[in-house]
Scaffold this active site. Structure first.
Site, PDB file in Angstrom:
ATOM      1  N   GLU A  17       0.834  -1.204   0.000  1.00 29.36           N
ATOM      2  CA  GLU A  17       0.000   0.000   0.000  1.00 29.36           C
ATOM      3  C   GLU A  17       0.871   1.257   0.000  1.00 29.36           C
ATOM      4  O   GLU A  17       1.859   1.338   0.727  1.00 29.36           O
ATOM      5  CB  GLU A  17      -0.908  -0.008   1.225  1.00 29.36           C
ATOM      6  CG  GLU A  17      -1.849   1.182   1.261  1.00 29.36           C
ATOM      7  CD  GLU A  17      -2.913   1.038   2.326  1.00 29.36           C
ATOM      8  OE1 GLU A  17      -3.651   0.037   2.303  1.00 29.36           O
ATOM      9  OE2 GLU A  17      -2.993   1.924   3.190  1.00 29.36           O
ATOM     10  N   THR A  48      -3.858   4.973  -1.458  1.00 27.18           N
ATOM     11  CA  THR A  48      -4.836   5.533  -0.531  1.00 27.18           C
ATOM     12  C   THR A  48      -5.437   6.831  -1.066  1.00 27.18           C
ATOM     13  O   THR A  48      -4.999   7.383  -2.070  1.00 27.18           O
ATOM     14  CB  THR A  48      -4.207   5.791   0.858  1.00 27.18           C
ATOM     15  OG1 THR A  48      -3.180   6.771   0.715  1.00 27.18           O
ATOM     16  CG2 THR A  48      -3.642   4.513   1.440  1.00 27.18           C
ATOM     17  N   GLY A 108     -13.975   6.091   5.276  1.00 33.52           N
ATOM     18  CA  GLY A 108     -13.143   7.289   5.380  1.00 33.52           C
ATOM     19  C   GLY A 108     -13.277   7.923   6.743  1.00 33.52           C
ATOM     20  O   GLY A 108     -14.255   7.689   7.468  1.00 33.52           O
ATOM     21  N   HIS A 160     -14.036  -1.647  14.835  1.00 33.53           N
ATOM     22  CA  HIS A 160     -13.818  -0.232  14.509  1.00 33.53           C
ATOM     23  C   HIS A 160     -14.032   0.588  15.786  1.00 33.53           C
ATOM     24  O   HIS A 160     -14.963   0.321  16.541  1.00 33.53           O
ATOM     25  CB  HIS A 160     -14.804   0.195  13.410  1.00 33.53           C
ATOM     26  CG  HIS A 160     -14.556   1.575  12.908  1.00 33.53           C
ATOM     27  ND1 HIS A 160     -15.062   2.699  13.524  1.00 33.53           N
ATOM     28  CD2 HIS A 160     -13.824   2.021  11.862  1.00 33.53           C
ATOM     29  CE1 HIS A 160     -14.669   3.784  12.868  1.00 33.53           C
ATOM     30  NE2 HIS A 160     -13.917   3.394  11.849  1.00 33.53           N
ATOM     31  N   GLN A 186      -7.216  -3.608   8.962  1.00 32.57           N
ATOM     32  CA  GLN A 186      -6.417  -2.628   9.674  1.00 32.57           C
ATOM     33  C   GLN A 186      -5.180  -3.361  10.208  1.00 32.57           C
ATOM     34  O   GLN A 186      -5.243  -4.574  10.445  1.00 32.57           O
ATOM     35  CB  GLN A 186      -7.276  -2.099  10.840  1.00 32.57           C
ATOM     36  CG  GLN A 186      -6.586  -1.195  11.819  1.00 32.57           C
ATOM     37  CD  GLN A 186      -6.102   0.058  11.144  1.00 32.57           C
ATOM     38  OE1 GLN A 186      -5.062   0.017  10.478  1.00 32.57           O
ATOM     39  NE2 GLN A 186      -6.814   1.145  11.297  1.00 32.57           N
TER      40      GLN A 186
HETATM   41  P1  FAD Z   1     -17.513   1.417   7.417  1.00 32.84           P
HETATM   42  O1  FAD Z   1     -17.594   0.058   6.871  1.00 32.84           O
HETATM   43  O2  FAD Z   1     -18.491   2.424   6.945  1.00 32.84           O
HETATM   44  O3  FAD Z   1     -17.588   1.300   9.014  1.00 32.84           O
HETATM   45  C1  FAD Z   1     -17.424   2.445   9.852  1.00 32.84           C
HETATM   46  C2  FAD Z   1     -18.244   2.250  11.131  1.00 32.84           C
HETATM   47  O4  FAD Z   1     -19.631   2.213  10.808  1.00 32.84           O
HETATM   48  C3  FAD Z   1     -17.963   0.937  11.868  1.00 32.84           C
HETATM   49  O5  FAD Z   1     -18.090   1.177  13.234  1.00 32.84           O
HETATM   50  C4  FAD Z   1     -19.054   0.012  11.375  1.00 32.84           C
HETATM   51  O6  FAD Z   1     -19.325  -1.036  12.301  1.00 32.84           O
HETATM   52  C5  FAD Z   1     -20.203   0.974  11.216  1.00 32.84           C
HETATM   53  N1  FAD Z   1     -21.147   0.564  10.178  1.00 32.84           N
HETATM   54  C6  FAD Z   1     -20.867  -0.005   8.984  1.00 32.84           C
HETATM   55  N2  FAD Z   1     -21.980  -0.211   8.270  1.00 32.84           N
HETATM   56  C7  FAD Z   1     -23.003   0.251   9.033  1.00 32.84           C
HETATM   57  C8  FAD Z   1     -24.403   0.343   8.849  1.00 32.84           C
HETATM   58  N3  FAD Z   1     -24.987  -0.111   7.720  1.00 32.84           N
HETATM   59  N4  FAD Z   1     -25.159   0.894   9.841  1.00 32.84           N
HETATM   60  C9  FAD Z   1     -24.579   1.342  10.995  1.00 32.84           C
HETATM   61  N5  FAD Z   1     -23.257   1.280  11.223  1.00 32.84           N
HETATM   62  C10 FAD Z   1     -22.482   0.751  10.264  1.00 32.84           C
HETATM   63  N6  FAD Z   1      -9.118   5.969   5.157  1.00 32.84           N
HETATM   64  C11 FAD Z   1      -8.974   6.956   4.243  1.00 32.84           C
HETATM   65  O7  FAD Z   1      -9.414   8.080   4.483  1.00 32.84           O
HETATM   66  N7  FAD Z   1      -8.355   6.711   3.044  1.00 32.84           N
HETATM   67  C12 FAD Z   1      -7.855   5.494   2.722  1.00 32.84           C
HETATM   68  O8  FAD Z   1      -7.308   5.317   1.638  1.00 32.84           O
HETATM   69  C13 FAD Z   1      -7.969   4.437   3.659  1.00 32.84           C
HETATM   70  N8  FAD Z   1      -7.518   3.195   3.393  1.00 32.84           N
HETATM   71  C14 FAD Z   1      -7.713   2.177   4.288  1.00 32.84           C
HETATM   72  C15 FAD Z   1      -7.300   0.891   3.967  1.00 32.84           C
HETATM   73  C16 FAD Z   1      -7.500  -0.163   4.861  1.00 32.84           C
HETATM   74  C17 FAD Z   1      -7.039  -1.540   4.493  1.00 32.84           C
HETATM   75  C18 FAD Z   1      -8.128   0.083   6.106  1.00 32.84           C
HETATM   76  C19 FAD Z   1      -8.341  -1.034   7.087  1.00 32.84           C
HETATM   77  C20 FAD Z   1      -8.550   1.348   6.436  1.00 32.84           C
HETATM   78  C21 FAD Z   1      -8.358   2.419   5.537  1.00 32.84           C
HETATM   79  N9  FAD Z   1      -8.788   3.710   5.814  1.00 32.84           N
HETATM   80  C22 FAD Z   1      -8.633   4.719   4.894  1.00 32.84           C
HETATM   81  C23 FAD Z   1      -9.396   4.021   7.093  1.00 32.84           C
HETATM   82  C24 FAD Z   1     -10.949   3.910   7.078  1.00 32.84           C
HETATM   83  O9  FAD Z   1     -11.499   4.855   6.185  1.00 32.84           O
HETATM   84  C25 FAD Z   1     -11.428   4.176   8.496  1.00 32.84           C
HETATM   85  O10 FAD Z   1     -11.076   3.129   9.348  1.00 32.84           O
HETATM   86  C26 FAD Z   1     -12.892   4.553   8.639  1.00 32.84           C
HETATM   87  O11 FAD Z   1     -13.111   5.093   9.947  1.00 32.84           O
HETATM   88  C27 FAD Z   1     -13.820   3.361   8.511  1.00 32.84           C
HETATM   89  O12 FAD Z   1     -13.795   2.881   7.252  1.00 32.84           O
HETATM   90  P2  FAD Z   1     -14.632   1.541   6.882  1.00 32.84           P
HETATM   91  O13 FAD Z   1     -14.485   1.382   5.439  1.00 32.84           O
HETATM   92  O14 FAD Z   1     -14.292   0.434   7.789  1.00 32.84           O
HETATM   93  O15 FAD Z   1     -16.104   2.101   7.212  1.00 32.84           O
END
Ligand code: FAD
Length: 304
Positions: A17, A48, A108, A160, A186
């Protein structure tokens, strides 16, 4: 173009990455890193993203540049934060038109925070709007409607930080992963946390590939930063790193960090991980050393 879902179906993948450079100096570092890492023939590389116009262009330029000028298979990260539905749809269509088929669909973080998961260091506010999509699963749905993408999502081994509890987070992850093709975690430091994640997803009926995210710790100074970025370094690891410092200073800490990351890779692979995803922070040496220690470096495999 090569689709990551197909690579994973064919066997283990090893991926790196990067974050898009924001200055000449960062660009030079990345160019050197790519030159060093390309010979390792990673299965794919991911780039990213931070919400906002400038980051949108930087990620797009790096991904499409890699696609057209290197042998690498790039994956573009995209986040719900700070974009309207229309903007997200436009970005996805632009990628599709450019031939980019691999997408990491993310929730994000607010722009003022450091993104965990090895994302780019935070930059200025991307325009104020909180975004119309609230969860990554909605971006996965949108990308599916547009069609043609192989889609990865984020998984958080200990949950998370915003989740009310682990079980709720697992249920949301399972729902998201059912629509996606694979997940990348993560970073974490205990193999047991990865094993538990996989077992709990399995119990929820989800067996999609989940790539463990590996973040080597190469200095004691980075230890406090890890907790802020998403996963605290456990005490037993800090003890090993401190003992290394007493033995031989910074170089010894670095070597111990590479050893610890190599051990973690071996443990998760033994647990059946479908590959490894390295958070490089745009540097190549630690990843190359772990590759070599695991016997994945091409010069070692050809030498037997
Ligand atoms: P989600 O899947 O939306 O989850 C976020 C929270 O919402 C969690 O608590 C989850 O349980 C909850 N949730 C999910 N779906 C629902 C629903 N339907 N109803 C209610 N609650 C729900 N960040 C960046 O800004 N740019 C990047 O390029 C980037 N790359 C990453 C790459 C990897 C491999 C990882 C692990 C993380 C990365 N991140 C990046 C960080 C990520 O954006 C953050 O961790 C963010 O806070 C959560 O992203 P997520 O996709 O897990 O979100």
């Amino acid at each position: 173009m090569v689709r990551i879902a197909d690579l994973l179906a064919a066997g283990p993948t090893y991926s790196f990455e990067f974050f898009p450079p924001k200055s000449e100096a960062e660009l030079n570092t990345l160019v050197h890193t790519l030159r060093d890492l390309e010979p390792l023939a990673p299965s794919f590389v991911s780039v990213t993203y931070r919400g906002g116009a400038a980051s949108r262009q930087r990620t797009y330029d790096l991904v499409t540049g890699m696609l057209h000028t290197t042998s690498l298979v790039p994956m573009a990260h995209l986040t719900c934060v700070a974009h309207s539905r229309l903007e997200l749809a436009e970005i996805l269509v632009d990628y599709a038109k450019a031939g980019v088929e691999n997408l990491m669909a993310l929730g994000g973080d607010p722009p003022e925070q450091l993104a965990p998961g090895g994302a780019a260091p935070a930059e200025g506010a991307p325009g104020g709007a909180p975004g119309e999509l609230h969860h990554a699963v909605e971006l996965v749905e949108m990308a599916r409607v547009i069609g043609g993408f192989s889609i990865g999502v984020a998984a958080h081994p200990v949950g998370h930080p915003a989740s009310p509890d682990l079980a709720t987070d697992r249920r949301h992850l399972a729902a998201k992963l059912r629509l996606a093709d694979f997940a990348i975690t993560q970073f974490f430091f205990e193999a047991g946390e990865y094993a538990r994640l996989i077992d709990e997803l399995h119990a929820l009926g989800v067996d999609r590939p989940v790539l463990p995210g590996i973040m080597p710790i190469t200095s004691l100074a980075s230890v406090p930063r890890m907790a802020a970025m998403g996963a605290a370094v456990p005490g037993w690891m800090v003890e090993r790193l401190e003992a290394a410092e007493h033995r031989g200073g910074a170089a010894s800490v670095r070597a111990e960090g590479v050893r610890l990351a190599t051990e973690l890779c071996q443990e998760v692979l033994a647990h059946g991980a479908p590959g490894l995803h390295f958070y490089t922070l745009n540097r190549s040496s630690a990843t190359r050393e772990i590759y070599r220690a695991l016997g994945l470096a091409p010069e070692l495999s050809t030498a037997g």
